[in-house]
Scaffold this active site. Structure first.
Site, PDB file in Angstrom:
ATOM      1  N   LYS A  74      -6.368   6.973   4.605  1.00 21.79           N
ATOM      2  CA  LYS A  74      -7.602   7.524   4.970  1.00 21.79           C
ATOM      3  C   LYS A  74      -7.720   8.893   5.183  1.00 21.79           C
ATOM      4  O   LYS A  74      -8.589   9.414   4.666  1.00 21.79           O
ATOM      5  CB  LYS A  74      -8.107   6.826   6.467  1.00 21.79           C
ATOM      6  CG  LYS A  74      -8.689   5.521   6.113  1.00 21.79           C
ATOM      7  CD  LYS A  74      -9.266   5.057   7.444  1.00 21.79           C
ATOM      8  CE  LYS A  74      -8.326   5.087   8.579  1.00 21.79           C
ATOM      9  NZ  LYS A  74      -7.235   4.358   8.804  1.00 21.79           N
ATOM     10  N   THR A  76      -5.710  11.329   4.138  1.00 20.10           N
ATOM     11  CA  THR A  76      -5.369  11.671   2.826  1.00 20.10           C
ATOM     12  C   THR A  76      -6.741  11.804   1.978  1.00 20.10           C
ATOM     13  O   THR A  76      -6.999  12.737   1.202  1.00 20.10           O
ATOM     14  CB  THR A  76      -4.237  11.021   2.128  1.00 20.10           C
ATOM     15  OG1 THR A  76      -3.196  10.757   3.087  1.00 20.10           O
ATOM     16  CG2 THR A  76      -3.823  11.727   0.703  1.00 20.10           C
ATOM     17  N   ARG A  97      -9.158  13.873  13.152  1.00 18.75           N
ATOM     18  CA  ARG A  97      -8.429  13.703  14.406  1.00 18.75           C
ATOM     19  C   ARG A  97      -7.175  14.638  14.693  1.00 18.75           C
ATOM     20  O   ARG A  97      -6.692  14.750  13.643  1.00 18.75           O
ATOM     21  CB  ARG A  97      -8.068  12.289  14.928  1.00 18.75           C
ATOM     22  CG  ARG A  97      -9.159  11.315  15.537  1.00 18.75           C
ATOM     23  CD  ARG A  97      -8.811   9.940  15.472  1.00 18.75           C
ATOM     24  NE  ARG A  97      -8.374   9.393  14.313  1.00 18.75           N
ATOM     25  CZ  ARG A  97      -7.801   8.184  14.125  1.00 18.75           C
ATOM     26  NH1 ARG A  97      -7.301   7.421  15.137  1.00 18.75           N
ATOM     27  NH2 ARG A  97      -7.438   7.670  12.831  1.00 18.75           N
ATOM     28  N   LYS A 108       5.840   7.610  12.764  1.00 15.87           N
ATOM     29  CA  LYS A 108       5.119   8.455  11.687  1.00 15.87           C
ATOM     30  C   LYS A 108       5.412   9.618  11.105  1.00 15.87           C
ATOM     31  O   LYS A 108       5.069   9.831   9.785  1.00 15.87           O
ATOM     32  CB  LYS A 108       3.676   8.538  12.547  1.00 15.87           C
ATOM     33  CG  LYS A 108       2.846   7.301  12.294  1.00 15.87           C
ATOM     34  CD  LYS A 108       1.266   7.504  12.432  1.00 15.87           C
ATOM     35  CE  LYS A 108       0.412   7.639  11.425  1.00 15.87           C
ATOM     36  NZ  LYS A 108      -1.013   7.566  11.547  1.00 15.87           N
ATOM     37  N   ALA A 276      -7.280   3.857  18.750  1.00 14.82           N
ATOM     38  CA  ALA A 276      -8.327   3.137  18.151  1.00 14.82           C
ATOM     39  C   ALA A 276      -8.517   2.012  18.440  1.00 14.82           C
ATOM     40  O   ALA A 276      -9.343   1.124  17.965  1.00 14.82           O
ATOM     41  CB  ALA A 276      -8.054   3.443  16.392  1.00 14.82           C
ATOM     42  N   PHE A 304      -8.299   2.878  11.628  1.00 10.51           N
ATOM     43  CA  PHE A 304      -7.914   1.786  11.335  1.00 10.51           C
ATOM     44  C   PHE A 304      -9.120   1.298  10.466  1.00 10.51           C
ATOM     45  O   PHE A 304      -9.733   1.920   9.426  1.00 10.51           O
ATOM     46  CB  PHE A 304      -7.970   0.772  12.582  1.00 10.51           C
ATOM     47  CG  PHE A 304      -6.959   0.871  13.464  1.00 10.51           C
ATOM     48  CD1 PHE A 304      -5.514   1.623  12.992  1.00 10.51           C
ATOM     49  CD2 PHE A 304      -6.947   0.734  14.889  1.00 10.51           C
ATOM     50  CE1 PHE A 304      -4.366   1.651  13.876  1.00 10.51           C
ATOM     51  CE2 PHE A 304      -5.791   0.883  15.727  1.00 10.51           C
ATOM     52  CZ  PHE A 304      -4.734   1.465  15.305  1.00 10.51           C
ATOM     53  N   PHE A 384      -1.413   4.767  -5.579  1.00 13.73           N
ATOM     54  CA  PHE A 384       0.121   4.847  -5.294  1.00 13.73           C
ATOM     55  C   PHE A 384       1.035   5.143  -6.591  1.00 13.73           C
ATOM     56  O   PHE A 384       0.528   4.397  -7.618  1.00 13.73           O
ATOM     57  CB  PHE A 384       0.553   4.137  -4.357  1.00 13.73           C
ATOM     58  CG  PHE A 384       0.289   4.364  -2.959  1.00 13.73           C
ATOM     59  CD1 PHE A 384      -0.939   4.270  -2.511  1.00 13.73           C
ATOM     60  CD2 PHE A 384       1.248   4.665  -2.021  1.00 13.73           C
ATOM     61  CE1 PHE A 384      -1.025   4.590  -1.050  1.00 13.73           C
ATOM     62  CE2 PHE A 384       1.006   5.009  -0.632  1.00 13.73           C
ATOM     63  CZ  PHE A 384      -0.397   5.042  -0.155  1.00 13.73           C
ATOM     64  N   TRP A 412      -3.902  12.650  -3.545  1.00  9.46           N
ATOM     65  CA  TRP A 412      -2.621  12.731  -3.123  1.00  9.46           C
ATOM     66  C   TRP A 412      -1.724  13.233  -4.086  1.00  9.46           C
ATOM     67  O   TRP A 412      -1.056  14.263  -3.769  1.00  9.46           O
ATOM     68  CB  TRP A 412      -1.830  11.284  -2.659  1.00  9.46           C
ATOM     69  CG  TRP A 412      -0.481  11.292  -2.142  1.00  9.46           C
ATOM     70  CD1 TRP A 412      -0.441  11.614  -0.844  1.00  9.46           C
ATOM     71  CD2 TRP A 412       0.675  11.038  -2.878  1.00  9.46           C
ATOM     72  NE1 TRP A 412       1.055  11.539  -0.719  1.00  9.46           N
ATOM     73  CE2 TRP A 412       1.757  11.214  -1.818  1.00  9.46           C
ATOM     74  CE3 TRP A 412       0.926  10.827  -4.067  1.00  9.46           C
ATOM     75  CZ2 TRP A 412       2.967  11.305  -2.225  1.00  9.46           C
ATOM     76  CZ3 TRP A 412       2.250  10.693  -4.562  1.00  9.46           C
ATOM     77  CH2 TRP A 412       3.390  11.053  -3.533  1.00  9.46           C
TER      78      TRP A 412
HETATM   79  P1  ADP Z   1      -3.944   6.779   7.388  1.00 10.33           P
HETATM   80  O1  ADP Z   1      -5.068   7.913   7.568  1.00 10.33           O
HETATM   81  O2  ADP Z   1      -4.695   5.575   6.867  1.00 10.33           O
HETATM   82  O3  ADP Z   1      -3.200   6.341   8.413  1.00 10.33           O
HETATM   83  P2  ADP Z   1      -2.445   8.723   5.839  1.00 10.33           P
HETATM   84  O4  ADP Z   1      -3.569   9.420   4.891  1.00 10.33           O
HETATM   85  O5  ADP Z   1      -2.057   9.414   6.965  1.00 10.33           O
HETATM   86  O6  ADP Z   1      -2.854   7.210   6.139  1.00 10.33           O
HETATM   87  O7  ADP Z   1      -1.274   8.369   4.909  1.00 10.33           O
HETATM   88  C1  ADP Z   1      -0.166   7.771   5.368  1.00 10.33           C
HETATM   89  C2  ADP Z   1       0.969   8.177   4.516  1.00 10.33           C
HETATM   90  O8  ADP Z   1       0.894   7.295   3.126  1.00 10.33           O
HETATM   91  C3  ADP Z   1       1.198   9.508   4.480  1.00 10.33           C
HETATM   92  O9  ADP Z   1       2.623  10.096   4.623  1.00 10.33           O
HETATM   93  C4  ADP Z   1       0.570   9.847   2.964  1.00 10.33           C
HETATM   94  O10 ADP Z   1       1.382  10.946   2.368  1.00 10.33           O
HETATM   95  C5  ADP Z   1       1.022   8.759   2.086  1.00 10.33           C
HETATM   96  N1  ADP Z   1       0.083   8.595   1.194  1.00 10.33           N
HETATM   97  C6  ADP Z   1      -1.293   8.533   1.377  1.00 10.33           C
HETATM   98  N2  ADP Z   1      -1.747   8.229  -0.159  1.00 10.33           N
HETATM   99  C7  ADP Z   1      -0.966   8.163  -0.855  1.00 10.33           C
HETATM  100  C8  ADP Z   1      -0.810   7.955  -2.289  1.00 10.33           C
HETATM  101  N3  ADP Z   1      -1.814   7.841  -2.960  1.00 10.33           N
HETATM  102  N4  ADP Z   1       0.552   7.928  -2.784  1.00 10.33           N
HETATM  103  C9  ADP Z   1       1.658   7.857  -2.001  1.00 10.33           C
HETATM  104  N5  ADP Z   1       1.682   8.129  -0.601  1.00 10.33           N
HETATM  105  C10 ADP Z   1       0.476   8.251  -0.105  1.00 10.33           C
END
Ligand code: ADP
Length: 559
Positions: A74, A76, A97, A108, A276, A304, A384, A412
């Protein structure tokens, strides 16, 4: 496949612009900033008076399907969408946040987006940043110290030491502090009593800081916080102790929004970070309101899935700040949907169309909720590297067949350029004026009716059961005059139900409310289902073991 450098490598190679230049993009000069070095600033307190009569820009709410333990991207997507909107010619900012230090040292790593969609300087944002969390920790513990001092000095308020509900806080994961005894050592050292620590982001002060409109509102809310009960059962508030002024003073700078930038130099407000589950999980209202006045598009995120983050954004944050999202983005990933369809965690990186098909019920349920809320929405498929074309096509067609907007998102891997399709769809939906926000309950309704509305209309539950303790608390709370506050549900994020193992779209289940907690300063009643830990522990191999800094000050291991 080409290899993508780690988040921290990408962040360290980035070319940051001075924060004064970023501020110029949203019409702010150096005078409008309190600088925290070259790349971070807080907005000065005069800015609001100058901009408050302006029209708001458009508000984009980013939410998600029920997540897997890894998160669905989210943040990202939020950062990437902000960058993409700029690429297609809209002046956009993001509002996120602040990450909590505890989980960063635990499982994390960091939490400032990922890949080519991150906020910078990522090391600072993940560590001490502008000190907001430290200020909250100090303000919170100052109240604790006054409570214990009050009891030590004759206890005029008749506080029952067994019913002090204001624990101490620390921004670390430390399970050994969950239950402690304070005041040991004899008469000169206070009154012995059981106490405990929560993580700072679970402090009610964090929720308050994120919902208060200004310093005055902050002080009033802090004054209303219930910290304990008297021997006769009546509540004791911070204002009974007379320390709302001191606590507000300690938060005077913390309430001002922080301005930073993304990898593509998009302005980013990173401010506030309430839990959350026992809180509402959104960035601060002050940051969102400033962002709306200073940009055409504000992209913000709620923690979430739709059932928790978006529900609370609408019933709690939007109500406090009179916000009306123009469009919602629902982040979905192939791997999470496969998990919802029964694929084991170890196999999520392998193609599994059958599981994907089975898992679609989760997305379906969240889409129905968005419809009920009256919000125009688009599904963002966060791609991904392990997703196959076949799986991505299936997901896309599934949406198209049902008339649901959908956009593949590669922010990403590609930054803003990977989110242009999503950005165009967001603009189309926002400018269509189609959203008509409809909350699913009215705060004036009785407490049980509000909880039932969330359980049935958002989770798809058949009904709600209460433990005898919860029944008693609801009656007490209503008698105390707290009955017309919105509800903040504390529920597992992994399932639409209150059982984390029921993935996908559970049917024929009931929600059990175990306990209620008053967050009168924040302005909601927390309804707890299941066990919610408010002080996390560290895993067997904490992320901290991989962290380091070299002689030049280069940072390692923040993922
Ligand atoms: P959330 O906000 O839903 O908790 P984040 O944006 O913090 O998720 O992403 C969680 C993890 O997944 C991070 O380490 C991010 O780099 C990785 N990530 C997010 N999108 C991708 C993607 N498309 N491909 C690979 N890794 C990703």
């Amino acid at each position: 496949a080409k290899t993508i450098p780690s988040d921290i490598e990408i962040a360290q190679q980035a070319e940051k612009k001075p924060i004064t230049e970023i501020a110029e993009k949203i019409g702010l000069s150096e005078d409008d900033l309190e600088l925290y070095g070259k790349y971070k600033a807080k907005l000065s307190s005069d800015v609001w008076n100058r901009i408050k009569t302006r029209q708001d820009g458009r508000l984009v709410l980013v939410t998600a399907i029920s997540p897997t333990p890894a998160g669905e991207g989210k943040s990202t997507v939020t950062v990437g969408l902000g960058q993409a909107l700029n690429k297609i010619g809209k002046q956009a900012v993001v509002a996120l946040r602040e990450p909590s230090l505890g989980p960063s040292m635990g499982i994390k790593g960091g939490a400032a987006g990922g890949g080519y969609s991150q906020v910078l300087p990522m090391e600072d944002i993940n560590l001490h940043f502008t000190g907001d969390f430290h200020a909250i920790t100090s303000a919170h513990n100052a109240i604790s110290a006054v409570i214990d001092n009050h009891i030590h000095r004759e206890n005029e308020l008749n506080i029952d030491p067994r019913r002090i509900v204001w624990k101490r806080v620390l921004d670390l994961n430390d399970r050994a502090l969950r239950h402690i005894v304070v005041g040991l050592g004899g008469k000169a050292h206070g009154m012995p009593r059981e106490d405990g620590f929560d993580i700072t982001v679970a402090s009610e002060l964090m929720a308050i800081l994120c919902l208060a409109r200004d310093l005055e509102d902050l002080k009033e809310r802090i004054g209303r916080v219930v910290v304990a009960y008297r021997f006769n059962g009546s509540p004791v508030t911070v204002s009974d102790l007379g320390v709302e002024g001191a606590a507000t003073l300690l938060l005077k700078n913390a309430i001002q929004p922080n301005l930073v930038q993304t990898l593509e130099n998009t302005p980013a407000f990173v401010h506030g970070g309430p839990f959350a589950n026992i809180a509402h999980g959104c960035n601060s209202l002050t940051a969102t309101r400033h962002a709306l006045k200073l940009s055409e598009y504000t992209v913000t995120e709620a923690g979430f899935g739709v059932d928790l983050g978006a529900e609370k954004f609408i019933h709690i944050k939007s109500r406090s700040g009179n916000l009306k999202p123009d469009v919602a983005v629902i982040v979905a990933t192939v791997r999470a949907l496969k998990m919802h369809g029964g694929a084991p965690k170890e196999e999520l990186t392998r193609p599994h169309l059958q599981a994907l098909r089975q898992g679609m019920g989760n997305l379906e349920r969240h889409l129905e909720t968005m419809k009920n809320f009256g919000l125009a929405h688009v599904v963002a498929i966060n791609r991904f590297p392990t997703d196959t074309e076949e799986e991505l096509n299936f997901l896309r067609h599934w949406c198209q067949e049902r008339g649901v907007s959908v956009a593949l998102t590669e922010v990403w891997e590609k930054g803003g350029a990977g989110g242009e399709a999503l950005a165009r769809e967001v603009v189309r939906l926002a400018e269509s004026g189609r959203s008509r926000l409809r909350p699913l309950y009215d705060p004036e309704q009785p407490v049980r009716a509000k909880i039932a509305a969330i359980a049935q209309k958002v989770y798809g539950a058949d009904g709600v059961d209460y433990t005898p303790e919860a029944e008693k608390q609801i009656d007490e709370f209503e008698a105390n005059g707290w009955g017309d506050l919105p509800i903040c549900m504390a529920k597992t994020q992994y399932s639409l139900s209150d059982n984390p193992r029921l993935l996908g779209r559970p049917e024929k289940f009931r929600i059990q409310v175990r306990e209620l907690r008053p967050s009168i300063g924040a302005g909601f009643l927390v309804a707890l289902t299941g066990n919610m830990l408010t002080m996390p522990g560290l895993p067997k191999k904490p992320a901290a073991l991989g962290m380091d800094v070299d002689a030049e000050g280069r940072v390692y291991g923040l993922f």
